[in-house]
Write a protein that holds these residues in place. Sequence first.
Motif, PDB file in Angstrom:
ATOM      1  N   LEU A  49      54.407  91.937  27.068  1.00 54.72           N
ATOM      2  CA  LEU A  49      55.736  92.366  27.494  1.00 54.72           C
ATOM      3  C   LEU A  49      56.662  91.189  27.778  1.00 54.72           C
ATOM      4  O   LEU A  49      57.856  91.381  27.989  1.00 54.72           O
ATOM      5  CB  LEU A  49      55.629  93.255  28.735  1.00 54.72           C
ATOM      6  CG  LEU A  49      54.880  94.583  28.549  1.00 54.72           C
ATOM      7  CD1 LEU A  49      54.820  95.357  29.866  1.00 54.72           C
ATOM      8  CD2 LEU A  49      55.554  95.439  27.479  1.00 54.72           C
ATOM      9  N   LEU A  50      56.098  89.983  27.808  1.00 57.59           N
ATOM     10  CA  LEU A  50      56.900  88.789  28.088  1.00 57.59           C
ATOM     11  C   LEU A  50      57.417  88.168  26.791  1.00 57.59           C
ATOM     12  O   LEU A  50      56.711  88.145  25.778  1.00 57.59           O
ATOM     13  CB  LEU A  50      56.066  87.744  28.839  1.00 57.59           C
ATOM     14  CG  LEU A  50      55.533  88.133  30.214  1.00 57.59           C
ATOM     15  CD1 LEU A  50      54.776  86.948  30.828  1.00 57.59           C
ATOM     16  CD2 LEU A  50      56.657  88.570  31.146  1.00 57.59           C
ATOM     17  N   PRO A  51      58.616  87.604  26.823  1.00 58.45           N
ATOM     18  CA  PRO A  51      59.122  86.907  25.628  1.00 58.45           C
ATOM     19  C   PRO A  51      58.403  85.591  25.375  1.00 58.45           C
ATOM     20  O   PRO A  51      58.354  85.117  24.242  1.00 58.45           O
ATOM     21  CB  PRO A  51      60.601  86.678  25.960  1.00 58.45           C
ATOM     22  CG  PRO A  51      60.675  86.685  27.456  1.00 58.45           C
ATOM     23  CD  PRO A  51      59.616  87.651  27.911  1.00 58.45           C
ATOM     24  N   TYR A  52      57.840  85.009  26.466  1.00 61.30           N
ATOM     25  CA  TYR A  52      57.102  83.750  26.347  1.00 61.30           C
ATOM     26  C   TYR A  52      55.896  83.816  27.274  1.00 61.30           C
ATOM     27  O   TYR A  52      55.986  84.319  28.390  1.00 61.30           O
ATOM     28  CB  TYR A  52      57.992  82.551  26.742  1.00 61.30           C
ATOM     29  CG  TYR A  52      59.308  82.506  25.997  1.00 61.30           C
ATOM     30  CD1 TYR A  52      59.399  81.960  24.722  1.00 61.30           C
ATOM     31  CD2 TYR A  52      60.456  83.026  26.597  1.00 61.30           C
ATOM     32  CE1 TYR A  52      60.611  81.937  24.043  1.00 61.30           C
ATOM     33  CE2 TYR A  52      61.673  83.009  25.918  1.00 61.30           C
ATOM     34  CZ  TYR A  52      61.738  82.464  24.643  1.00 61.30           C
ATOM     35  OH  TYR A  52      62.929  82.453  23.971  1.00 61.30           O
ATOM     36  N   ASN A  53      54.779  83.280  26.824  1.00 58.32           N
ATOM     37  CA  ASN A  53      53.576  83.246  27.652  1.00 58.32           C
ATOM     38  C   ASN A  53      53.371  81.862  28.236  1.00 58.32           C
ATOM     39  O   ASN A  53      53.929  80.875  27.763  1.00 58.32           O
ATOM     40  CB  ASN A  53      52.345  83.667  26.832  1.00 58.32           C
ATOM     41  CG  ASN A  53      52.419  85.112  26.385  1.00 58.32           C
ATOM     42  OD1 ASN A  53      52.565  85.414  25.201  1.00 58.32           O
ATOM     43  ND2 ASN A  53      52.342  86.020  27.337  1.00 58.32           N
ATOM     44  N   PHE A  54      52.564  81.782  29.292  1.00 54.84           N
ATOM     45  CA  PHE A  54      52.346  80.506  29.966  1.00 54.84           C
ATOM     46  C   PHE A  54      51.071  80.575  30.793  1.00 54.84           C
ATOM     47  O   PHE A  54      50.467  81.653  30.956  1.00 54.84           O
ATOM     48  CB  PHE A  54      53.544  80.141  30.850  1.00 54.84           C
ATOM     49  CG  PHE A  54      53.899  81.186  31.891  1.00 54.84           C
ATOM     50  CD1 PHE A  54      53.385  81.116  33.173  1.00 54.84           C
ATOM     51  CD2 PHE A  54      54.767  82.237  31.585  1.00 54.84           C
ATOM     52  CE1 PHE A  54      53.713  82.069  34.129  1.00 54.84           C
ATOM     53  CE2 PHE A  54      55.109  83.188  32.531  1.00 54.84           C
ATOM     54  CZ  PHE A  54      54.585  83.104  33.811  1.00 54.84           C
TER      55      PHE A  54
END
Length: 491
Positions: free
Chosen positions: A271-276
């Motif tokens: 659901l996130l535009p970017y992962n981390f």
Amino acid sequence: MNIVWATSEAAPYAKTGGLADVSYSLPYALAENGHNVSVFMPYYPQVMGDKCDDTECVYKLLGVPFGDSNEEWASIRQHKISENLSFYFIEFDRYFDRPKLYDWDGNEYSDNAERFIFLSRAIMQAVLALDIQVDVLHANDWHTALCNVYLKSDLYNSYENFSRTKSIITIHNIGYQGVFKKSNLYWTGLGWDYFNVHCFEFYDQLNLLKAGVLTSDMVTTVSPTYAEEILTRDYGFSLERALQHRAVQGKLRGILNGIDVIEWDPETDKLLPYNFSDKDLTGKAQCKAALQEEFGLPVRPDVPIYGVVSRLAHQKGLDVFIECIDDMLKEDDVQFVIIGSGETWQETALSDYAKAYPDKFGAHIGYSNKLAHLVEAGSDFFVMPSRYEPCGLNQMYSMKYGTVPIVRSTGGLEDTVNNYSAGNINKATGFKFYDLYPAALRDTLRWAGSVYRNDKPAFAKMVTNGMKMDFSWHHTAVEYEELYQHANSRF
């Protein structure tokens, strides 16, 4: 062990709150540890939607005694998750084929007493029909508390299926107790001898939760601090005497809930535009920019963002938040984003802030799961000023996502957040305040903002400390296993 879990809701089938998350994740974890778990809940066709297709009817004519002698006929549906985990659904359209679980347009269904008395009796009958030999009967909140009363009654205590059964009840929120007119005792099939201070009687009314608390072998709550708080007048909601009685007997325990670390994982969250991750926070900075864009705020990496995802209800303390941030919006270089719905006046106040301070305040009235994940990932701080919080999940989500929680020290918030101080930086994960009034919250928000701006190494350490915390259901499952074994060996 053969564990029967009784609940009024479970995710992903039907959900209004944290009870639903617990009622899937904890049985799942217990089953993974080798126990046979049968979860019983209502069949809500209008609420479950496509999840109805996962179920099949396994028992068509379940006789359920209801009232003095009348018998109603229900069905049992099943969704088998694994060899030792099944969800069973009591199908009875008169009571459960409704657009919402407990209320319509904010008003509780007038027959809620009948609905959940019926559910408890149907669960007991279903156990017999499916021939489950029960080691542990685990009821949850007032909706299924009557199961544990039935277990000790002459209606069921002579059945071989229950001959070795020990009963547990978990209080997820003591503010909801199932208090009804005493005439509803008729539906239980139990005699008036049960209407006394040691069971149902509560100021000349019927209290289902109280009866469950006083008849269960063990009582649990969803955090250790909440187990202590509910023994007091301020938090006990008039059940503190009954709970003190169980505590003196050594039959009250607080066990902290876990979180779904598969759904809530910043490395894999779709659901996130970017992962981390805690080793590479580049994606978190990108999520912060995406969050600012989503709410129409200036995209600035240097300004602290305070996030909120909450019901707008008295319990959550957002009325104090609304009052305290006025000065900050006027004087401080900050940004706020909030997702919430509930009390109309709070929705209006938040919308007014968004209009008055479009560069500092963004509000989404309603709920969006995707947006909630972005708030958790993109915010620098997450604010939870709860009046009481039995466990709380968002503070754990926040830490997992590198977002530092700012919480009132109550219930599960006290148990999960390690307060910041210069001497505690190796363990600190957030900021706490104690007295719920505007100045205390405002000072804590500003204190956190000051650390963010002026002590970046300390703030970075808190971020990574939180991300390394383990709030998985494995720990909760182990504690419940120990509790079940304790109950079976002691009584």
